[in-house]
Design a protein around this motif. Structure first.
Motif, mmCIF file in Angstrom:
data_model
loop_
_atom_site.group_PDB
_atom_site.id
_atom_site.type_symbol
_atom_site.label_atom_id
_atom_site.label_comp_id
_atom_site.label_asym_id
_atom_site.label_seq_id
_atom_site.Cartn_x
_atom_site.Cartn_y
_atom_site.Cartn_z
ATOM 1 N N LEU B 240 32.309 35.243 23.040
ATOM 2 C CA LEU B 240 31.249 35.898 23.788
ATOM 3 C C LEU B 240 31.195 35.460 25.249
ATOM 4 O O LEU B 240 30.570 36.121 26.075
ATOM 5 N N GLN B 241 31.827 34.301 25.540
ATOM 6 C CA GLN B 241 31.844 33.869 26.935
ATOM 7 C C GLN B 241 33.094 34.312 27.676
ATOM 8 O O GLN B 241 33.201 34.143 28.883
ATOM 9 N N ASN B 242 34.004 34.905 26.920
ATOM 10 C CA ASN B 242 35.246 35.368 27.527
ATOM 11 C C ASN B 242 34.966 36.467 28.564
ATOM 12 O O ASN B 242 34.313 37.461 28.264
ATOM 13 N N PRO B 243 35.429 36.292 29.806
ATOM 14 C CA PRO B 243 35.151 37.274 30.853
ATOM 15 C C PRO B 243 35.677 38.675 30.525
ATOM 16 O O PRO B 243 35.040 39.672 30.855
ATOM 17 N N GLU B 244 36.800 38.736 29.832
ATOM 18 C CA GLU B 244 37.355 40.046 29.452
ATOM 19 C C GLU B 244 36.382 40.817 28.575
ATOM 20 O O GLU B 244 36.196 42.022 28.722
ATOM 21 N N VAL B 245 35.794 40.066 27.619
ATOM 22 C CA VAL B 245 34.867 40.685 26.675
ATOM 23 C C VAL B 245 33.633 41.179 27.416
ATOM 24 O O VAL B 245 33.159 42.309 27.207
ATOM 25 N N ILE B 246 33.127 40.335 28.297
ATOM 26 C CA ILE B 246 31.935 40.708 29.060
ATOM 27 C C ILE B 246 32.228 41.955 29.900
ATOM 28 O O ILE B 246 31.421 42.869 29.997
ATOM 29 N N LYS B 247 33.418 41.989 30.432
ATOM 30 C CA LYS B 247 33.806 43.134 31.241
ATOM 31 C C LYS B 247 33.853 44.411 30.397
ATOM 32 O O LYS B 247 33.363 45.465 30.805
ATOM 33 N N ALA B 248 34.415 44.298 29.213
ATOM 34 C CA ALA B 248 34.525 45.468 28.345
ATOM 35 C C ALA B 248 33.147 45.992 27.950
ATOM 36 O O ALA B 248 32.940 47.198 27.821
ATOM 37 N N TYR B 249 32.205 45.068 27.767
ATOM 38 C CA TYR B 249 30.881 45.489 27.330
ATOM 39 C C TYR B 249 30.005 45.957 28.478
ATOM 40 O O TYR B 249 29.291 46.949 28.371
ATOM 41 N N LEU B 250 30.033 45.218 29.567
ATOM 42 C CA LEU B 250 29.074 45.497 30.635
ATOM 43 C C LEU B 250 29.696 46.198 31.832
ATOM 44 O O LEU B 250 28.989 46.659 32.713
ATOM 45 N N GLY B 251 30.990 46.265 31.880
ATOM 46 C CA GLY B 251 31.655 46.801 33.063
ATOM 47 C C GLY B 251 31.707 45.720 34.143
ATOM 48 O O GLY B 251 31.244 44.592 33.938
ATOM 49 N N GLU B 252 32.302 46.052 35.242
ATOM 50 C CA GLU B 252 32.467 45.011 36.275
ATOM 51 C C GLU B 252 31.273 44.971 37.209
ATOM 52 O O GLU B 252 30.620 45.956 37.434
#
Lengths: 367, 252
Positions: B240-252
């Motif tokens: 959940l802290q992985n930046p890739e995952v955050i990007k996929a969920y929230l966008g950049e």
């Protein structure tokens, strides 16, 4: 003493059997009034059986079948031929009739299985169309059959009576479009009541068993049914086959009411299949009790209304509409629910007293 | 050894590569989450695992047994049960009967015994009833046993679906968005139920979920899917802290 405790299901079934017996009593009384009406008593039993058996396909399995008269047709001709042929071998009419009924049911069941195998891959309208076609095919095939027997055994042909090549003492059983002649008329209203009860018994008990639940699961949601490991094809076939077999039973019973019976359009054609479907739909899809009542009323009505001559069909149409509204309109359903609740309330003191009495009786015996 | 072992799983619908090179190891007793944005292919993975779709390639092993390409009925018998994203109950039947249908393959008597109510029918029906009631009690549905399934409130329908899946006695339970459409209270209650199921039935659970609170609350490991392939796999907190995952969920 074992306490007689009925589940909700059990009680509902008992009411159904009660309604059937009551209807039979009414039919019997109606039958006393005229010779014509008395002649309808056996056919009406066959109609009830057909409606109940079709309800297994339409209401419980949830697939529309328009070929039910075809299965009845098979039962009729197999049962009748068996009886005529066996008259020389089995002198006891009761046993012969019983076997004829069994043969009718079995042959229709086998046919239902064979037809169901390819046909049940279809759904909805498509299934209706194909079953309709099969019903007609069965009827037309039987119209081509010539069957006879002599001292050397059975003879069969698809051409004409002459090509059967019967010996001098030969008897023709099925004469193509002229149908079967010489069926012993073993059927009567009493046996009819028994068979109706048997049909309803089989259908209701099937519905409340493991297999019945699987069949209804398929009706409600095929994907979910598969996800819990229910074999869709197997249970569809089971319902279809049992439904066909019961139609065959009805057909065989029906055959033994007439000396001569033809596979005509009126008897076993498309109209007949639709008529049975009308019984099922107006009685309430999935409601066995409803099918019984609707079949009785709608089959007897034209005859009972004969004194109105031309207006007969008008009244018939009105009854159809009223029944439709009574079974399906939301207002009527709400009204029925209210009436039922009132009825229960009024009966409660009575049942309470009965319960108290029976439980008191029980403890008394236990001590 | 992993209870569920998936290697190189993939499926194409025409030109669309719905799932590509998917691999997954779920250990016995684990609570595993499968997450990802809408259309990532999560439900397709479930459909592959349960045999609704046949995979184009890859191997699925359950408890060491190769179940790739089997029908959904056989896979259910092998021990995978599931619930659906859009609830699929047997609507016109009672709550109790819904669970009894789930018990279908665990209790047997033949049609003849059923129709004529022979002793075995009574004995086995009684056992089925007891077993079904036991399950309903776990989900606090015993009071509603005679209701039609369609008359249950939404949250209870979800529970009933889980109860029905458990009735098939699975080794692995797949839950497809169990918290969809639930309010926070119901979701919390559901989390408790899922934990409870795992302990009581010693169950391995793989679930798809969008509700991050639920996912971070109960899942031990996660796989994140995006556009049909794995974006990230591992322990919940790290994923959940992985930046890739955050990007996929929230966008950049």
């Amino acid at each position: 003493m074992k306490k007689l405790r009925l589940s909700r299901q059990g009680r509902s079934d008992l009411i159904t059997y009660g309604i059937i017996l009551l209807l039979c009593l009414i039919l019997f009384l109606i039958g006393q009034s005229s010779y014509q009406l008395q002649g309808l008593l056996v056919p009406v039993c066959a109609q009830i059986m057909l409606a109940v058996s079709l309800n297994l396909t339409v209401g419980i399995l949830g697939e529309l079948s328009l070929g039910h008269a075809g299965f009845m047709c098979i039962g009729t001709f197999m049962g009748a031929s068996f009886s005529i042929y066996m008259e020389q071998f089995i002198p006891i009419p009761a046993l012969r009739f019983f076997l004829a009924l069994l043969i009718g049911a079995l042959s229709a069941g086998i046919m239902g299985f064979l037809i169901g195998l390819p046909v049940l891959r279809l759904k909805g309208d498509y299934l209706a169309i194909v079953t309709l076609a099969f019903g007609e095919i069965i009827k037309n095939l039987i119209n081509m059959v010539y069957l006879g027997y002599d001292s050397s055994g059975l003879h069969f042909s698809m051409n004409d009576t002459a090509s059967l090549g019967l010996a001098e003492d030969g008897v023709v059983i099925i004469k193509g479009p002229q149908g079967v002649t010489g069926t012993p008329t073993d059927s009567n209203f009493g046996i009819g009541i028994l068979l109706v009860l048997l049909t309803v018994f089989i259908v209701l008990n099937l519905v409340h068993s493991r297999d019945g639940r699987a069949i209804m699961a398929i009706r409600d949601n095929e994907i979910a049914a598969e996800s819990v490991g229910i074999h869709i094809t197997k249970y569809k076939l089971m319902a279809f086959t049992i439904s066909a077999a019961l139609a065959g039973l009805a057909g065989s019973f029906y055959a033994h009411n007439y000396n001569n019976i033809k596979a005509s359009t009126n008897n076993f054609g498309y109209n007949m299949s639709i008529m049975i479907l009308v019984f099922v739909v107006l009685g309430g899809i999935g409601s066995i009790r409803g099918s019984v009542i609707a079949a009785t009323i709608l089959y007897m009505l034209p005859e009972v209304l004969r004194f109105m001559s031309q207006y007969r069909m008008l009244v018939y149409a009105i009854v159809l509409i009223v029944m439709m509204l009574f079974t399906w309109s939301p207002k009527a359903q709400a009204w029925k629910a209210v009436q039922l609740a009132k009825c229960r309330k009024r009966l409660r003191p009575l049942t309470d007293r009965f319960r108290k009495k029976s439980s008191g009786h029980m403890t008394g015996e236990g001590e | 050894m992993a209870l569920l072992d998936v290697q190189n799983l993939g499926i194409s619908f025409g030109g669309l590569r719905a799932v590509d090179d998917f691999h997954l190891q779920v250990k016995k007793g684990q609570l595993y989450g499968l997450i990802g944005p809408n259309g990532a292919g999560k439900t397709t993975v479930f459909n592959l695992l349960t045999g609704v779709y046949k995979p184009s390639e890859g191997i699925i092993r359950l408890d060491g047994e190769d179940i790739t390409g089997r029908s959904n009925i056989e896979i259910n018998k092998a021990g995978i049960a599931r619930t659906f994203q859009n609830i699929r109950l047997f609507k016109d039947q009672t709550v109790l009967d819904n669970v009894k249908i789930g018990l279908h393959n665990r209790f047997h008597y033949n049609t003849f015994e059923g129709i004529f109510r022979l002793p075995r029918y009574r004995k086995i029906e009684k056992k089925m009833e007891e077993k079904a009631m036991e399950l309903l009690e776990v989900f606090e549905l015993e009071k509603e046993k005679d209701y039609l399934a369609s008359n249950l409130p939404y949250g209870k329908q979800r529970k009933l679906e889980i109860a029905r899946a458990l009735a098939t006695d699975p080794k692995l339970l797949l839950l497809d968005e169990p918290a969809a459409g639930m309010n926070p209270n119901e979701t919390h209650e559901l989390m408790e139920t899922i934990r409870f199921i795992r302990e009581k039935f010693d169950m391995t659970i793989l679930l798809i979920e969008h509700d991050m609170k639920l996912v971070s609350g109960i899942c031990e490991e996660l796989t994140v899917l995006n556009f049909g392939s794995i974006l990230c796999q591992g322990e919940t907190e790290k994923v959940l802290q992985n930046p890739e995952v955050i990007k996929a969920y929230l966008g950049e």
